[in-house]
Design a protein around this motif. Structure first.
Motif, PDB file in Angstrom:
ATOM      1  N   LEU A  36      64.334  27.895  28.616  1.00  0.00           N
ATOM      2  CA  LEU A  36      64.635  26.642  28.832  1.00  0.00           C
ATOM      3  C   LEU A  36      65.041  25.791  27.323  1.00  0.00           C
ATOM      4  O   LEU A  36      65.944  25.336  27.277  1.00  0.00           O
ATOM      5  N   ALA A  37      64.021  25.774  26.676  1.00  0.00           N
ATOM      6  CA  ALA A  37      63.918  25.267  25.459  1.00  0.00           C
ATOM      7  C   ALA A  37      65.003  26.024  24.413  1.00  0.00           C
ATOM      8  O   ALA A  37      65.653  25.123  23.590  1.00  0.00           O
ATOM      9  N   ALA A  41      68.359  24.015  23.113  1.00  0.00           N
ATOM     10  CA  ALA A  41      68.646  24.024  21.815  1.00  0.00           C
ATOM     11  C   ALA A  41      70.081  24.687  21.316  1.00  0.00           C
ATOM     12  O   ALA A  41      70.740  24.030  20.665  1.00  0.00           O
ATOM     13  N   ALA A  42      70.308  25.777  21.950  1.00  0.00           N
ATOM     14  CA  ALA A  42      71.721  26.362  21.882  1.00  0.00           C
ATOM     15  C   ALA A  42      72.825  25.477  22.150  1.00  0.00           C
ATOM     16  O   ALA A  42      73.786  25.457  21.426  1.00  0.00           O
ATOM     17  N   MET A 110      69.709  26.113  14.913  1.00  0.00           N
ATOM     18  CA  MET A 110      68.734  26.256  16.097  1.00  0.00           C
ATOM     19  C   MET A 110      67.392  26.014  15.556  1.00  0.00           C
ATOM     20  O   MET A 110      66.522  25.384  16.256  1.00  0.00           O
ATOM     21  N   ALA A 111      66.872  26.450  14.572  1.00  0.00           N
ATOM     22  CA  ALA A 111      65.626  26.156  13.862  1.00  0.00           C
ATOM     23  C   ALA A 111      65.372  24.447  13.870  1.00  0.00           C
ATOM     24  O   ALA A 111      64.293  23.932  14.278  1.00  0.00           O
ATOM     25  N   GLN A 117      62.838  19.277  19.180  1.00  0.00           N
ATOM     26  CA  GLN A 117      62.254  19.378  20.456  1.00  0.00           C
ATOM     27  C   GLN A 117      60.764  19.143  20.448  1.00  0.00           C
ATOM     28  O   GLN A 117      60.276  18.573  21.329  1.00  0.00           O
ATOM     29  N   LYS A 118      60.141  19.919  19.489  1.00  0.00           N
ATOM     30  CA  LYS A 118      58.780  19.857  19.480  1.00  0.00           C
ATOM     31  C   LYS A 118      58.152  18.485  19.415  1.00  0.00           C
ATOM     32  O   LYS A 118      57.109  18.145  19.457  1.00  0.00           O
ATOM     33  N   SER A 119      58.925  17.446  18.445  1.00  0.00           N
ATOM     34  CA  SER A 119      58.634  16.123  18.258  1.00  0.00           C
ATOM     35  C   SER A 119      58.199  15.143  19.537  1.00  0.00           C
ATOM     36  O   SER A 119      59.099  15.096  20.461  1.00  0.00           O
TER      37      SER A 119
END
Length: 119
Positions: A36-37, A41-42, A110-111, A117-119
């Protein structure tokens, strides 16, 4: 956008043990949360105003969707190959992108999106 455009909708379509094959990550990503992540992101990376599907090829349990988009002036062409189980849940999602310049741009974008998303 179709069903699945929101993360919660997309999550409901993923099998618990779904696998994602990225064009820029060597190892398959396993399990609903990580798949899902990556798909979220994609979608945020590739899903700009120029994104369009060009062709759809439907098999018994697999669909292949060819897409085109543009990022920072780079023309990107790719496919999403999606496999479903008997219940209609996504078990395998593979993305392939061409040309090399496009792969490099997708990796870069993407990176950055996955970091956010991690933040």
């Amino acid at each position: 956008m179709s069903s699945g455009s929101k993360p919660e909708d997309l999550g409901a379509l993923l099998h618990e043990e779904a696998v994602f094959h990225s064009p820029v990550v060597h190892t398959p990503q396993r399990g609903r949360p990580i798949v899902l992540a990556y798909l979220t992101a994609a979608g945020q990376t590739l899903g700009n105003d120029s994104f369009r599907y060009l062709r759809e090829v439907v098999g018994e349990d697999t669909v292949v969707l060819e897409f085109a988009t543009e990022m920072d002036g780079i023309q990107i062409n790719g496919i999403d190959m999606i496999t479903f189980d008997a219940d209609g849940l996504i078990t395998d999602f593979k993305v392939m992108v061409r040309p090399l310049k496009a792969v490099n741009k997708v990796w870069e974008m993407m990176a950055a999106q996955l970091e956010r998303q991690k933040s």
